[in-house]
Enzyme design. Structure first.
Site: not given
Ligand code: NAD
Ligand code: GLY
Length: 370
Positions: A131, A153, A195, A237, A247, A251, A255, A258, A262, A275
């Site tokens: 939890r 998030k 982003e 942010k 949100e 907030r 997006n 997005h 999406h 993404h």
């Molecule tokens: P990712 O986590 O897939 O990383 C991209 C690639 O880079 C992967 O292959 C990873 O293994 C590699 N990698 C990571 N760090 C590295 C490094 N230092 N050197 C070499 N390779 C490295 O993608 P991302 O773009 O970081 O994140 C995308 C995800 O984030 C999506 O799932 C999206 O929905 C999510 N997201 C979440 C929020 C939120 O607020 N929680 C906001 C934006 C995006």
């Molecule tokens: N990436 C959008 C949010 O964190 O709200």
């Protein structure tokens, strides 16, 4: 303190996310992973669990583990398969399997070492395990450092929709080591820049000017420019999340691009378009929609598309057909009673969230698809 140490410390910056008892620091700087000072003051526990993936583990897990071993009696590691296609329930379960197999208790601190996929999954695991246990974000992609690691998030994807199963759950700290960006592939750096760019039109017009002047330096990974961009994005942010953590309204402006993005990710199959790439093409469509609705000044779409192109990102979406885009967009979390709601630019540096007529949305999709 030796000169090398003081150089590292002097380049360290902090941005606070202010959320009463859930407030935390984002630490930004070089050499943070291997610096003992980064890891002081975290919740005390017997167990630490590093959650990472097959790509990041060989690069950075040992450095993190050796710092954590000074503070936690047992430091475990779970290495997930890499990629958005694995951001699912089955992979999430691997984290729970490992936590339980190692006898991790409810004080265990989880460390998310990787990009947004690892961060979102490790954060969700932390929200659920017994939890809720504390967790620390150690983002290693630009996208994760400017966005996904901040704000709490957490989620996994469902075959019918992206990030549909998740929770709001804040980390105890975010550690953005700029050095980790040196190993990031160019395509991933560009995805992160999508982003970064979004913060200009939604919240900070001068930052958009700054990005136009410094895009080449950012792409060549100038650490001072990256530090400035990451700090500014985190400040924006942090302010938005501090006002509207869950949100309820404001907030949603984070997006921008997005909703279209999406649809691209879901329509193409998760992982085909990154993404950030989907968000980039989505921002062009959303800017055009803002112009067509008379909210944004004409010229915004062209200006944004130019910058997005200079960031090495696509300005046109895939030709899925407007009908398919709309179908995927109705699954968006901003939808209300079947109405898709869009983040639209309402004057540079300001955004609103509202529905738009399907015909106008379809026209934007058709105008900006390959
Ligand atoms: P990712 O986590 O897939 O990383 C991209 C690639 O880079 C992967 O292959 C990873 O293994 C590699 N990698 C990571 N760090 C590295 C490094 N230092 N050197 C070499 N390779 C490295 O993608 P991302 O773009 O970081 O994140 C995308 C995800 O984030 C999506 O799932 C999206 O929905 C999510 N997201 C979440 C929020 C939120 O607020 N929680 C906001 C934006 C995006
Ligand atoms: N990436 C959008 C949010 O964190 O709200």
């Amino acid at each position: 303190m030796n000169p090398a140490e003081s150089l590292v410390l002097s380049t360290r910056e902090r941005v606070q996310v202010t959320l009463a008892e859930r407030s935390y620091d984002i630490i930004i700087g070089q050499g943070l992973l291997g610096d003992a000072g980064t890891w002081y003051g975290l919740p005390a526990a017997a167990h630490a669990m590093v959650v990472t993936n097959t790509t990041v583990a060989p690069l950075y897990a040992q450095a993190l583990r050796s710092q954590l071993q000074a503070q936690y009696r047992q430091v475990h590691e779970v290495v997930l398969p890499d990629g958005e296609a694995h951001k699912d329930w089955a992979t999430l379960n691997l984290i729970f399997d490992r936590l339980l197999a190692e006898g991790c208790d409810r004080k265990t601190v989880i460390f998310a070492l990787g990009g947004g996929v690892v961060g979102d999954m490790a954060g969700f695991a932390a929200a659920c395990y017994m939890r809720g246990v504390p967790f620390v974000q150690v983002p290693t992609t630009l996208l994760a450092q400017v966005d996904s690691s901040v704000g709490g998030k957490t989620a996994v994807n469902h075959p019918l929709g992206k990030n549909m199963i998740g929770a709001f759950y804040q980390p105890a700290r975010v550690v953005c080591d700029l050095d980790s960006l040196n190993t990031l592939p160019d395509r991933e750096l560009s995805a992160g820049l999508a982003e970064v760019i979004k913060y200009g039109p939604i919240a900070d017009a001068p930052f958009l000017d700054w990005l136009e002047s410094n895009m080449d330096g950012l792409r060549s990974r100038d650490p001072a420019l990256l530090a400035h961009a990451i700090r500014r994005c985190c400040e924006i942010k942090a302010k938005v999340v501090g006002i509207d953590e869950r949100e309820g309204g404001l907030r949603a402006i984070l997006n921008f691009g997005h909703t279209f993005g999406h649809a691209i990710e879901a329509g193409m199959g998760y992982g085909v378009w990154l993404h950030g790439e989907a968000v980039a093409a989505g921002m062009v469509m959303a800017a055009d929609l803002s112009e067509r609705l008379g909210l944004a000044e004409s010229g915004l779409t062209i200006r944004l598309a130019r910058l997005i192109e200079r960031a090495g990102l696509p300005v046109r979406g895939p030709a899925l057909g407007a009908h398919d885009y709309l179908r995927h967009m109705r699954v968006d979390k901003k939808s209300e009673a079947g109405d898709i709601r869009f983040v639209l630019i309402d004057g540079l540096g300001s955004a609103v969230v509202r529905p738009a007529p399907d015909a106008l949305v379809a026209a934007c999709i058709e105008a900006h698809c390959a």
